[in-house]
Design an enzyme around this catalytic site. Structure first.
Site, PDB file in Angstrom:
ATOM      1  N   THR A 185      -1.210 -10.846   0.122  1.00 48.37           N
ATOM      2  CA  THR A 185      -1.954  -9.935   0.995  1.00 48.37           C
ATOM      3  C   THR A 185      -2.814 -10.873   1.818  1.00 48.37           C
ATOM      4  O   THR A 185      -2.960 -12.031   1.451  1.00 48.37           O
ATOM      5  CB  THR A 185      -2.831  -9.023   0.103  1.00 48.37           C
ATOM      6  OG1 THR A 185      -1.981  -8.115  -0.587  1.00 48.37           O
ATOM      7  CG2 THR A 185      -3.857  -8.228   0.870  1.00 48.37           C
ATOM      8  N   ARG A 213       4.937   4.051  -2.015  1.00 47.27           N
ATOM      9  CA  ARG A 213       3.929   3.424  -2.893  1.00 47.27           C
ATOM     10  C   ARG A 213       2.804   2.821  -2.027  1.00 47.27           C
ATOM     11  O   ARG A 213       3.056   2.156  -1.033  1.00 47.27           O
ATOM     12  CB  ARG A 213       4.592   2.331  -3.724  1.00 47.27           C
ATOM     13  CG  ARG A 213       3.637   1.527  -4.629  1.00 47.27           C
ATOM     14  CD  ARG A 213       3.129   0.259  -3.977  1.00 47.27           C
ATOM     15  NE  ARG A 213       2.369  -0.590  -4.880  1.00 47.27           N
ATOM     16  CZ  ARG A 213       1.658  -1.645  -4.498  1.00 47.27           C
ATOM     17  NH1 ARG A 213       1.602  -1.980  -3.236  1.00 47.27           N
ATOM     18  NH2 ARG A 213       0.998  -2.363  -5.373  1.00 47.27           N
ATOM     19  N   GLY A 215      -0.735   0.456  -2.296  1.00 49.44           N
ATOM     20  CA  GLY A 215      -1.483  -0.439  -3.180  1.00 49.44           C
ATOM     21  C   GLY A 215      -2.980  -0.305  -2.980  1.00 49.44           C
ATOM     22  O   GLY A 215      -3.476   0.710  -2.480  1.00 49.44           O
ATOM     23  N   THR A 236      -6.702  -9.523  -3.526  1.00 48.44           N
ATOM     24  CA  THR A 236      -5.261  -9.764  -3.433  1.00 48.44           C
ATOM     25  C   THR A 236      -4.682  -9.829  -4.848  1.00 48.44           C
ATOM     26  O   THR A 236      -5.309 -10.394  -5.743  1.00 48.44           O
ATOM     27  CB  THR A 236      -4.940 -11.064  -2.666  1.00 48.44           C
ATOM     28  OG1 THR A 236      -3.557 -11.393  -2.882  1.00 48.44           O
ATOM     29  CG2 THR A 236      -5.803 -12.240  -3.102  1.00 48.44           C
ATOM     30  N   GLY A 237      -3.534  -9.230  -5.028  1.00 49.06           N
ATOM     31  CA  GLY A 237      -2.929  -9.238  -6.361  1.00 49.06           C
ATOM     32  C   GLY A 237      -2.176  -7.947  -6.619  1.00 49.06           C
ATOM     33  O   GLY A 237      -1.765  -7.251  -5.676  1.00 49.06           O
ATOM     34  N   GLY A 239      -1.777  -4.469  -6.908  1.00 47.15           N
ATOM     35  CA  GLY A 239      -2.624  -3.386  -6.413  1.00 47.15           C
ATOM     36  C   GLY A 239      -2.986  -2.350  -7.456  1.00 47.15           C
ATOM     37  O   GLY A 239      -4.128  -1.859  -7.504  1.00 47.15           O
TER      38      GLY A 239
HETATM   39  N1  GLY Z   1      -2.561  -6.095  -3.313  1.00 45.56           N
HETATM   40  C1  GLY Z   1      -1.540  -5.629  -2.478  1.00 45.56           C
HETATM   41  C2  GLY Z   1      -0.764  -4.551  -3.061  1.00 45.56           C
HETATM   42  O1  GLY Z   1      -0.650  -4.447  -4.272  1.00 45.56           O
HETATM   43  O2  GLY Z   1      -0.228  -3.774  -2.317  1.00 45.56           O
END
Ligand code: GLY
Length: 318
Positions: A185, A213, A215, A236-237, A239
């Site tokens: 991200t 979906r 996040g 970031t990671g 979601g």
């Molecule tokens: N952190 C971005 C996502 O999971 O969409």
């Protein structure tokens, strides 16, 4: 030659104004280009490409803040840069959904008045962060999704692209190896000379995600948050984990309600609340202190401030 008094006054005024702008501006900016399993074995040329992209992104934000610009402009422009660069999972380099398409999410928040804007599941918006900013500044709402978001984008005159614009070979390879859950991200948090904090986050989401979906990135409080009273955060990671733990808001809440420092609050959320490997955050507090923590093997990241700090990193030990 004798300079007339009026001309002299104008010259002195211009000099003092310029000197004031350059000497008194106080700012801090942090950026990330995603966290995850980032192999140290990548070729040096690829590493160098990442470092130079991070430096370019950071320079864009730094120069805006250095000239007295707002954190909002700095954050939007930095994220636009990431969105236009196919190396990063946002905009042009967005990952594929399970159906082989691209659905993008983004949000932005302004800590002065807690105003915020977000878009989710957009498929034809070139720069989702700019549409999120329009939602924040020009609509009475906070969050638009899918077709409604695109309609609003049309009304506001943002740049549209075909969904195939986001196709890249690298991401297609990752989709084929669908066990490889790419989670990158991009994000940016900055505090400007007026003490206003802005946080922005933009993403293509997770490789092989199901249609529809969403996040954490467009969810205010999960993947993005800013409050001038405390701090700004971009995550970031994975979601789903950041949503369950309301990570970005909780960093701010720990500072406001419990008196944690920024670093203590960031460490608490990333190392004590989230499972290991979930990802990371970048954050800046109201004093200009910053934190960049992650529990994955690496996080593309960088920091610059008015005291001359300017650095970019990928792994923990560098
Ligand atoms: N952190 C971005 C996502 O999971 O969409």
């Amino acid at each position: 030659m004798l300079i007339p008094n009026k001309t002299l006054a104008i010259i002195i005024f211009c000099f003092l104004t310029t000197a004031t702008i350059f000497s008194q501006n106080k700012y801090t900016i942090v950026i990330h280009g995603g966290a995850g399993t980032i192999s140290k074995d990548m070729p040096d040329s690829v590493k160098e490409d990442y470092y130079s992209a991070l430096k370019e992104a950071l320079s864009i934000g730094k120069s805006i803040l250095h000239l007295g610009g707002s954190s909002l402009d700095a954050v939007e422009r930095v994220i636009n840069y990431f969105e236009d660069n196919p190396k990063f999972n946002a905009g042009r380099g967005a990952v594929y959904t399970a159906e082989g398409k691209h659905e993008l999410d983004a949000s932005i928040m302004f800590g002065k008045d807690l105003s915020c804007g977000a878009v989710a599941g957009v498929t034809g918006i070139k720069n989702p962060i700019s549409l999120a900013r329009l939602v924040m500044e020009k609509s009475p709402h906070v969050f638009f999704f899918g077709e409604g978001a695109e309609q609003y984008g049309k009304k506001m005159g943002v740049t549209f692209v075909e969904n195939s614009y986001f196709d890249t070979e690298k991401r297609f390879e990752q989709l084929k190896k669908s066990q490889e859950k790419i989670k990158g991200t991009v994000g940016c948090v900055a505090i400007d000379n007026e003490g206003n904090i802005t946080a922005g986050t933009s993403t293509g989401g997770m490789t092989n995600k199901m249609h529809g979906r969403v996040g954490d990135s467009p969810i205010i409080g999960a993947g993005n948050y800013a409050n001038n009273k405390t701090c700004g955060v971009s995550a970031t990671g994975t979601g789903e984990l950041f949503i369950r733990h309301n990570v970005a808001f909780n960093v701010s809440a720990l500072m406001e309600y419990k008196g944690f420092t920024l670093q203590q609050a960031a460490d608490e959320m990333i190392f004590n609340r989230l499972p290991e490997g979930a990802g990371g955050i970048i954050a800046v507090d109201k004093e200009g202190n910053y934190s960049m923590v992650f529990s994955s093997s690496g996080m593309f990241r960088g920091v610059a401030d008015s005291e001359g700090v300017f650095e970019v990193k990928i792994w923990k030990e560098e």
